[in-house]
Design a protein around this motif. Sequence first.
Motif, PDB file in Angstrom:
ATOM      1  N   ASP A 734       0.832  -1.212   0.000  1.00  0.00           N
ATOM      2  CA  ASP A 734       0.000   0.000   0.000  1.00  0.00           C
ATOM      3  C   ASP A 734       0.860   1.253   0.000  1.00  0.00           C
ATOM      4  N   LYS A 735       1.898   1.272   0.852  1.00  0.00           N
ATOM      5  CA  LYS A 735       2.800   2.441   0.914  1.00  0.00           C
ATOM      6  C   LYS A 735       3.575   2.586  -0.389  1.00  0.00           C
ATOM      7  N   TYR A 736       4.028   1.437  -0.941  1.00  0.00           N
ATOM      8  CA  TYR A 736       4.789   1.487  -2.197  1.00  0.00           C
ATOM      9  C   TYR A 736       3.941   2.045  -3.348  1.00  0.00           C
ATOM     10  N   LEU A 737       2.684   1.617  -3.432  1.00  0.00           N
ATOM     11  CA  LEU A 737       1.828   2.094  -4.514  1.00  0.00           C
ATOM     12  C   LEU A 737       1.549   3.587  -4.388  1.00  0.00           C
ATOM     13  N   ASP A 738       1.364   4.078  -3.138  1.00  0.00           N
ATOM     14  CA  ASP A 738       1.167   5.522  -2.942  1.00  0.00           C
ATOM     15  C   ASP A 738       2.372   6.302  -3.454  1.00  0.00           C
ATOM     16  N   ASP A 739       3.582   5.843  -3.067  1.00  0.00           N
ATOM     17  CA  ASP A 739       4.809   6.535  -3.501  1.00  0.00           C
ATOM     18  C   ASP A 739       4.959   6.485  -5.022  1.00  0.00           C
ATOM     19  N   ALA A 740       4.674   5.314  -5.617  1.00  0.00           N
ATOM     20  CA  ALA A 740       4.829   5.163  -7.067  1.00  0.00           C
ATOM     21  C   ALA A 740       3.851   6.042  -7.820  1.00  0.00           C
ATOM     22  N   TYR A 741       2.615   6.157  -7.294  1.00  0.00           N
ATOM     23  CA  TYR A 741       1.622   6.986  -7.980  1.00  0.00           C
ATOM     24  C   TYR A 741       1.997   8.469  -7.886  1.00  0.00           C
ATOM     25  N   GLU A 792      -1.129  -0.867 -13.652  1.00  0.00           N
ATOM     26  CA  GLU A 792      -1.029   0.404 -14.375  1.00  0.00           C
ATOM     27  C   GLU A 792      -1.864   1.457 -13.661  1.00  0.00           C
ATOM     28  N   PHE A 793      -1.282   2.684 -13.540  1.00  0.00           N
ATOM     29  CA  PHE A 793      -1.971   3.778 -12.857  1.00  0.00           C
ATOM     30  C   PHE A 793      -2.780   4.623 -13.833  1.00  0.00           C
TER      31      PHE A 793
END
Length: 795
Positions: A734-741, A792-793
């Motif tokens: 969850d934290k990784y996806l927030d940073d990546a987005y 994919e975002f």
Amino acid sequence: MNEKVLHTLEYNKILDQLTEYAFSADAKSRCQKLRPITDRAQIEQLQQQTSDALSRLFKYGSLSFSGVTDIRDSLKRLEIGGALSAIELLRVCSLLESAKRAKAFARSQDDNDQPDDSLTSLFAGIEPLTPLCDEIRRCILSEDEIADDASSTLHSIRRSMRGMNDKIRAQMNSMINNTTTRSYLQDTVITMRDGRYCLPVKAEAKSLVPGMIHDQSSTGSTLFIEPMAVVNLNNEYKELQLREQEEIEVILAGLSNLTASYATQLLADYELLTELDFIFARAAFAQTYNGVAPLFNDDGRIHIRKGRHPLLDPKKVVPIDVRLGEDFRLLIVTGPNTGGKTVSLKTVGLLTLMGQSGLHIPASERSELGIFDEVFADIGDEQSIEQSLSTFSSHMVNIIRILEQVNDRSLVLFDELCAGTDPTEGAALAISILSKLHLYGARIMATTHYSELKVYALSTPGVENACCEFDVATLSPTYRLLIGIPGKSNAFAISEKLGLPSDLITDAKGRISKSEGDFEDLIADLEKSRSTIEREQLEINQYKAEIESLKEKLEQKQERLDSSRNKILREANEQAYNILKEAKDVADETIRNFNKYGKAGAPVSEMEKERTKLRGKMDKAAQKMSEQKKASVPNHNVPKKLRIGDSVKVISMNLKGTVHSLPNARGDLYVQMGILRSLVNINDLILLEEDAAPGTKKFQKTSAGKIKMSKSASVSTEINLIGKTTDEAIPLLDKYLDDAYLAHLPSVRIVHGKGTGALRNAVQAHLKRLKYVKSFHLGEFGEGDAGVTIAEFKD
């Protein structure tokens, strides 16, 4: 093609399976008699027919030929003026019903406007002959029953028979109901004997019941007597039966004459339906193993892609890639026992035989086969006790026969060539045999354990090594055929893994020569290098796929920018045209008024009214523009300090861009928006700190006055969750996806491994709940397969 090789390569088992998909006896016979041919045009015609039939099966479903029976003997009897029985006429009718189904199947293609294929002419030649079929069905209800209305005469006769039958039964029932007569009967029933109605009378009372005795019971206690009172009625009934039979023969003769008038077309229907049955059997068989039509050449070139042995379990068989006849004509396959060498050999031979028989082969598209006049195979145990031949002697007899018949249009397959004798002599003999066959120009594939043959392949032009891959770590073969690398026996490694004492293995290694040991080490190094190259190639393919994806997204973004620019320019041109048109209209009206008032000598007050009216229009337009500008420009903080390269948004254009020059004294500066470079005022800009490009460092002051670096500089495109539990992995993800987005990464790779699938399901369930995730899917070949999920975002 010699019958011995068909048996050796188990071609007969293929024909047995093919026969199961044919319906008619003639088509089944043709399946059993199918043999490889050498005429390329004929082979390609058979393959095209199989392909077209398979295409029709996929599009329109199956086609049954169950009613196709051999009527040629019946047609010959019609030629000499004979009549057909009801059974024969029903067979003709069944044939025509099959023709009707085939015709309807072909019309489904015509209704969909599909182009003609190699089967179109066959279907077009079929004639259902519906009037004949309907007439036979109307007259003949079954093999033993003719319809009453087959003719008016038959209808009349049968009506009379029913009336006579009622009279006889009424007479006999009256006798049964008579108390006196009933006491003479063994049973109160009416029976039939020799087609006549009788009563079962007790033997001792035969004189009391006058009539004709037709039969008696096995014990002699019962006599079956036809009472004299119904003899005349029975005689009349018998006459009606004879008339009925005569009329049935007349009806069958009429139907036979009608059938004879269509004899030519009936024979053509039978031959066409049998041919189609044979073709669709080949297609249905190919459908079961996902077969494809190979390409053919006259150069003896073989290139099988992802070939599978058709007799092995399709869920377990490992596809192989085989090349032969282009860069090299002789392929020597080495490797450990049970590694798949013999299966590879048989696969090449069997697929060649199937291809030349018009059958599709279990392989990938663009597989290529040469056309060979003969295929020779020396595979399996040839030992013969009757002929007092050892295994080696039997193989040698077979090899001598091959050497006598082989030529440059032959495919030769050897399994463990010259095994079963002294290794030194066997290896030398094998090299001599292979050299001779190579000189003849034949295409050869041979398996062996001899190291001398590996060296021979390395040092001889036109000869290539291959091996069946073996995983020493698991002591199991992978069954992959690797061309260009000699195989290693792995005897020492296998023995050590199985628990053989190390001192024995060390002693054994010391007993082989240094050159042989160095050669085996060289093979091991080659195998290690190959594995490394394959792994690196896999990574390269993965990077290529990612680059292609990024390139496609950039192109789409550029297209959107170009579209926005064109739209802005078009709207600006339209607005400019409207402004100029309105200005021209005002100017024309002003000139007309000036001329009117000037000529008429109008007072100044009238001209002043017109000027006031015009000024009102201008003020109204200016006020409207001011309101639109206020509505389009929201309250925002005007950037105080701008640097070249800063990301900004131009409010009036609603476009994002990059600062291209610093503001001048009036606050004007150039902003690059895609390919559009415009001069705008600093008051029309909003600084976009969050749009910093990934990989660049942005700094901002925190409340404590410290400098904080943006996370976009360090966010990876991949997160590895292997080894984590679901509870540990989801918070990290969850934290990784927030940073990546926030870092504006277009997509990320989530490595969760295959395992039980629990972690993969948890990851994908979490992705479904995130609104900024556009889509996700499992990795493709080269991306990690089911062990990786690609997310994919949204833009």
